[in-house]
Motif scaffolding. Sequence first.
Motif, PDB file in Angstrom:
ATOM      1  N   ASP A 164       0.848  -1.185   0.000  1.00 17.42           N
ATOM      2  CA  ASP A 164       0.000   0.000   0.000  1.00 17.42           C
ATOM      3  C   ASP A 164       0.889   1.242   0.000  1.00 17.42           C
ATOM      4  O   ASP A 164       1.524   1.568   1.002  1.00 17.42           O
ATOM      5  CB  ASP A 164      -0.903  -0.008   1.237  1.00 17.42           C
ATOM      6  N   GLY A 165       0.916   1.938  -1.133  1.00 17.35           N
ATOM      7  CA  GLY A 165       1.688   3.164  -1.245  1.00 17.35           C
ATOM      8  C   GLY A 165       0.828   4.378  -1.456  1.00 17.35           C
ATOM      9  O   GLY A 165       1.297   5.391  -1.986  1.00 17.35           O
ATOM     10  N   GLY A 166      -0.455   4.279  -1.067  1.00 14.96           N
ATOM     11  CA  GLY A 166      -1.364   5.401  -1.257  1.00 14.96           C
ATOM     12  C   GLY A 166      -1.970   5.413  -2.652  1.00 14.96           C
ATOM     13  O   GLY A 166      -1.682   4.552  -3.492  1.00 14.96           O
ATOM     14  N   PRO A 167      -2.842   6.383  -2.938  1.00 13.37           N
ATOM     15  CA  PRO A 167      -3.530   6.428  -4.237  1.00 13.37           C
ATOM     16  C   PRO A 167      -2.581   6.752  -5.383  1.00 13.37           C
ATOM     17  O   PRO A 167      -1.601   7.481  -5.219  1.00 13.37           O
ATOM     18  CB  PRO A 167      -4.566   7.538  -4.047  1.00 13.37           C
ATOM     19  N   SER A 168      -2.861   6.191  -6.550  1.00 10.46           N
ATOM     20  CA  SER A 168      -2.083   6.491  -7.750  1.00 10.46           C
ATOM     21  C   SER A 168      -2.347   7.929  -8.178  1.00 10.46           C
ATOM     22  O   SER A 168      -3.488   8.404  -8.129  1.00 10.46           O
ATOM     23  CB  SER A 168      -2.452   5.533  -8.882  1.00 10.46           C
ATOM     24  N   SER A 169      -1.319   8.616  -8.615  1.00 11.67           N
ATOM     25  CA  SER A 169      -1.450  10.037  -8.924  1.00 11.67           C
ATOM     26  C   SER A 169      -2.009  10.310 -10.309  1.00 11.67           C
ATOM     27  O   SER A 169      -2.772  11.258 -10.504  1.00 11.67           O
ATOM     28  CB  SER A 169      -0.092  10.732  -8.780  1.00 11.67           C
TER      29      SER A 169
END
Length: 362
Positions: A185-190
């Motif tokens: 989990d690396g956060g939302p895709s930009s």
Amino acid sequence: MEYKTRIGRVNRDLIKKQDILKLKENDAIREGASLLQKGEVVAFPTETVYGLGADATSESAVKKIFKAKGRPRDNPLIVHIGEMDQLYDIIKNPLSDTTRRLIKHFWPGPLTLIFEKKETIPGVTTAGLESVAVRFPDNPVARALIGLSSVPVAAPSANLSGSPSPTRAEHVFKDLKGRIPFIIDGGPSSVGVESTVIDIRSGNPVILRPGGVTREEIAEVTGFSPENPDNEDRKKPLSPGMKYRHYSPRTPLYLIEIRDFDKIRDVGEKYKGYNLALVITSETDMVLKESLKSFSTTGIKKVVIGSRNDFKKIAACMFDILRNLDTDNIDLIFFETIPEKGLGEAIMNRLAKAATGKIVVE
């Protein structure tokens, strides 16, 4: 085989700093790299969407991608590298001047290029093709993972085949729980839409799939006006996104192009009794505020996606919106069309592939 799917989270401050060396020390990335080296599949973030990765040089590992996703075997995979040196272990021919310009301007980033492959990449990765699609992602978590694993990573989107692409770890978990061992989990895709895929081997760039790098940007860098693939190319696709229906929610999705705002009530009359979701731009919302009061007797869920020309914002939230609306409480989703220029071309490409049909209000 059913897995107990686990999620490992990466510190957001490390991601913001883009410190690849420090990220390689992160427990989740270390575990993901270890699993890749052991021939397992791992879901991980990229700047476009979340990918489902496996060692691109291992036939048995790549087969696990197709099994987990339910993906057709004739749909080739994109191979991701973590540093430029890996490219030359994968491709045969020297880089052309045009290819070098594209790499200089857009790598790392949301651009995939087609090359002739070396034997190090098995046929299962490329769907039997002698070419291979390669991307150098910009996301620091992806770069750290691939670099630490020391293998090129084949990675389509980390979702069930045909469903909306995942831009958050929770999207991956919902689709692939029990099918894969680990999600980073690396956060939302930009960016929010997949990479642009270009075949440059004939000299003039051919856009096999529009994406995060626009047609206009490619023309500016190369000096060529990019072409579209012909029908023969689509029969034996060189790239994902060329042959099969993709990105579709279970709830029927219709594109809606509003040319005459006074006629929107006619649409409301036609769909009385349905629970509707209407995804519209802020410009359209301003015009339709009164009309929407009579749009449906049962109910309407309105989602405003921002300005019709703010393509970056729409791309970043599009798949998340489709997933959130794909519930038992919604019978039909109407998604307003936007201009097919710049990043809008990629957005409309995805929506057209996801849609059941199109409604023109005129």
